[in-house]
Enzyme design. Structure first.
Site, PDB file in Angstrom:
ATOM      1  N   VAL A 155       3.455  -0.652 -30.346  1.00 46.28           N
ATOM      2  CA  VAL A 155       4.172  -0.419 -29.099  1.00 46.28           C
ATOM      3  C   VAL A 155       5.182   0.705 -29.268  1.00 46.28           C
ATOM      4  CG1 VAL A 155       5.855  -1.419 -27.496  1.00 46.28           C
ATOM      5  CG2 VAL A 155       3.826  -2.726 -28.147  1.00 46.28           C
ATOM      6  N   GLU A 156       5.880   0.727 -30.395  1.00 51.43           N
ATOM      7  CA  GLU A 156       6.939   1.714 -30.596  1.00 51.43           C
ATOM      8  C   GLU A 156       6.409   3.142 -30.718  1.00 51.43           C
ATOM      9  OE1 GLU A 156      10.176   1.506 -30.523  1.00 51.43           O
ATOM     10  OE2 GLU A 156      10.304  -0.661 -30.252  1.00 51.43           O
ATOM     11  N   THR A 157       5.411   3.352 -31.577  1.00 48.67           N
ATOM     12  CA  THR A 157       5.029   4.743 -31.892  1.00 48.67           C
ATOM     13  C   THR A 157       3.526   4.973 -32.015  1.00 48.67           C
ATOM     14  OG1 THR A 157       5.193   4.354 -34.300  1.00 48.67           O
ATOM     15  CG2 THR A 157       7.190   5.107 -33.152  1.00 48.67           C
TER      16      THR A 157
END
Length: 370
Positions: A155-157
């Protein structure tokens, strides 16, 4: 990604301002267009936004900050002057921090579709395969399942594909001293001064030129998008090379995510399922359980008495919170969330975020098993 942050919980960047994707795209495009002419004759920059020179070294507040860094942390004051002279103001960062104008109602299904999609799932399968040993070790040592760690980094990167290309010192200095006008401007500036302080301490500790640190528009760094203060508090050397590197070491990123969750309440012995879909009665007595903080503190009996009926079998001997996932004009989805769900919200203070982490991790696990 990350949701806009409150205090120490602004751990990661997407920091999640409440900016829509369209607003973000427009701000970034405007910044790029403004620099197109100047950039046309240059080689491509190693970072996205070069910013503009504003001579921060002459600002009274900046000089006081540098004096404090020298007196409290032993930095060479002359070297700090040289460094701050190379820092640039980045207007894109300011624009992205401004509250989004009123828009469409929140829509969980639309939000989820941005993350539970083939590109991210396939990348997650590869990441899991390439880092299976580190993920298994993190699960053994910290008790955080591999699918949750995979979900967060995805989700982050997108597993390191989108870690941000702002110079961290530019972003943090801009927000520490040039934060946009808002009701919480003073508190936000104090927060970012603390992050700037931690960025300088981290760079010195690791022997890094601070100007080489790249990250999000809010200053979050690496595969897991840790803010500098979180790097200093929670990042771990999980690959054993005596060096913490969240930008290039997937093992360090994996171990650090697991350590962060444990430090924010993750419980090894809790059931693997942390969210249980429910139906709610028309009498709406259950509404008093909404918005009661990011923690599990109600018994199943209390919730059932108010008209909450579990669709899945939720354990009787646990505490829960009632969460609502709004779907625009469609019906809101309700679930009971246990302790470990709320541990994920300490990474990013959003129900949508935590559910996306859980759903992406599950989707990657299922795809990997096929």
């Amino acid at each position: 990604m990350s949701l806009l942050l409150a205090g120490s919980s602004m751990t990661h960047a997407a920091q999640n301002s409440q900016i829509s994707a369209a607003d973000r795209a427009r701000a970034i495009q405007a910044a790029k267009q403004g620099s197109n002419k100047a950039a046309a004759k240059k080689a491509p920059a190693k970072f996205d936004f070069e910013g503009e020179f504003v001579n921060y070294a002459n600002w009274t507040e900046v000089r006081a900050f540098l004096d404090d860094m020298a007196s409290r942390h032993g930095f060479d004051r002359a070297e700090l002057d040289v460094l701050i002279g190379k820092v640039r103001y980045v207007d894109t960062t300011v624009q992205l921090m401004k509250p989004a104008p009123p828009g469409k109602p929140k829509n969980w299904q639309a939000y989820s579709a941005r993350f539970i999609e083939p590109v991210r799932i396939n990348a997650g399968v590869r990441f899991w395969q390439e880092n299976a040993e580190a993920l298994a070790r993190a699960e053994r040592e910290y008790g955080v399942p591999a699918n949750i760690i995979v979900g967060i980094i995805g989700v982050e990167t997108v597993y390191g594909r989108n870690t941000g290309r702002f110079r961290v010192l530019d972003a943090l200095t801009t927000l520490a001293f040039s934060y946009p006008e808002s009701p919480n401007r003073t508190a936000r500036m104090a927060y970012f001064k603390g992050e700037l302080e931690n960025a300088l301490l981290f760079a010195r500790k690791d022997g890094i030129d601070p100007l080489t640190l790249l990250g999000s528009y809010a200053g979050a760094i690496g595969l897991p998008q840790f803010m500098p203060s979180s790097i200093m508090k929670y990042a771990v050397d999980f690959d054993g090379d005596s060096h913490i590197d969240l930008r290039n070491s997937t093992a360090d990123a994996i171990g650090s995510v697991a350590h962060f969750l444990v430090e924010h309440g993750w419980k090894r012995g809790d059931p693997a399922t942390s969210v249980y879909p429910v139906s709610v009665s028309p009498n709406r007595a259950w509404e008093k359980f909404l918005g009661q903080g990011l923690e599990a503190k109600f018994t199943l009996a209390e919730l059932q008495q108010a008209g909450v009926t579990s669709v899945a079998t939720a354990p009787q001997n646990m505490l829960y919170g009632l969460i609502d996932l709004q779907n625009g004009s469609e019906a809101t989805e309700y679930s009971l969330a246990s302790n470990n769900f709320f541990a994920i919200t300490q990474y990013n203070r959003s129900y949508f975020y935590a559910m996306s982490v859980i759903d992406l991790g599950r989707a990657v696990s299922e795809a990997r098993a096929r």
